[in-house]
Design a protein around this motif. Structure first.
Motif, PDB file in Angstrom:
ATOM      1  N   ALA A 134       3.943  -0.117  -2.623  1.00 23.33           N
ATOM      2  CA  ALA A 134       2.960  -1.103  -2.754  1.00 23.33           C
ATOM      3  C   ALA A 134       3.381  -2.385  -2.044  1.00 23.33           C
ATOM      4  O   ALA A 134       4.377  -2.828  -2.383  1.00 23.33           O
ATOM      5  N   GLY A 230      -2.130  -1.216  -6.528  1.00 24.36           N
ATOM      6  CA  GLY A 230      -1.137  -0.301  -5.885  1.00 24.36           C
ATOM      7  C   GLY A 230      -1.328   0.130  -4.597  1.00 24.36           C
ATOM      8  O   GLY A 230      -0.835   1.346  -4.311  1.00 24.36           O
ATOM      9  N   ASN A 232      -0.338   0.227  -0.356  1.00 23.82           N
ATOM     10  CA  ASN A 232       0.803  -0.419   0.348  1.00 23.82           C
ATOM     11  C   ASN A 232       0.294  -1.426   1.575  1.00 23.82           C
ATOM     12  O   ASN A 232       0.947  -2.097   1.953  1.00 23.82           O
TER      13      ASN A 232
END
Length: 256
Positions: A134, A230, A232
């Motif tokens: 994340a 959550g 990336n």
């Protein structure tokens, strides 16, 4: 009978004694130049150049050998796994593989695969939490299926959720970023200045420059936004097409 010549009268030199044309023969003792040459020990000997007034060259200092630091001890897989889990339990934001490798003094090539292995192990064991990438790093998250119980414990009867207007504005910024306030208001059909200030104060949205033509401020989502969801990167957002009405193009043309 004539008288014998008087030698004391200095009538002339004695022709029986030969005198060199350059004068009497000189010795090295009487010649100051020759004496200097004789005193010179010659090149490569101690005291070289002293007679000529040249100071003796100082010896060169010896170079010290560079001290090579000892390599950090190699952790075995079990110790590396435990160290990573301990750090991930105390971090309050996603931490990158590079920082973890520097803290543990281990190669990044070992840290990355070990994190993937830990995440797969949590999923296979069915824990109530998992390890996810994340915002460019790694962090532990609770699983979505247990979100109701977590909210009940964290909120404890207090509502801190975003309003429907804030969620809609945040979604517009997430999918259209960077975007101006006027563009957001045009998409939603209402003025969004107050909602944007709320999102900025909560750290979910930030300014990111100005538009070249109008000079209006541009807004985008923050790292905290990715952390809370959550994700990336914003590329991991779900596609928007399934949530749009079928006549979205006609609606867009009508608002122009």
């Amino acid at each position: 009978m004539s008288p014998a010549p008087d030698e004391s009268a200095g009538a002339g030199p004695d022709l029986g004694t030969e005198v060199p044309p350059e004068g009497p023969k000189r010795t090295k003792i009487g010649n100051p130049v020759d004496g200097a040459i004789a005193a010179d020990p010659g090149p490569g000997r101690p005291g070289e150049g002293e007679a000529a007034g040249v100071p003796e060259r100082a010896p060169r200092p010896r170079r010290r050998a560079a001290v090579v630091p000892e390599p950090a001890p190699q952790l075995d897989d079990a110790e590396l796994r435990g160290a990573l889990e301990a750090i991930l339990l105390v971090v309050d934001e996603p931490v990158s593989e590079l920082i973890l490798a520097q803290v543990l003094e281990q190669p990044v090539e070992r840290v990355g695969p070990m994190l993937d292995e830990i995440a797969a192990g949590y999923t296979a064991a069915g824990h109530g939490f998992d390890l996810r990438r994340a915002a460019g790093g790694w962090r532990l998250y609770t699983r979505p299926e247990y979100a109701t119980y977590v909210e009940r414990y964290v909120l404890d009867g207090q509502s801190v959720r975003l309003t429907q207007a804030a969620l809609e504005t945040l979604a517009v910024i997430a999918y259209k970023q960077p975007v101006t306030r006027s563009r957001i208001s045009a998409i939603r059909g209402v003025n969004c200045d107050g909602v944007i200030r709320t999102l900025v104060s909560r750290g979910l949205v930030e300014e990111c420059g100005t538009e070249p033509d109008s000079g209006a401020f541009l807004y985008r989502t923050t790292t905290m936004f990715l952390e809370k969801l959550g994700l990336n990167s914003v590329a991991d957002l779900p596609p928007l097409a399934p949530f749009l009405p079928d006549d979205v193009e006609e609606l867009a043309d009508a608002t122009r």
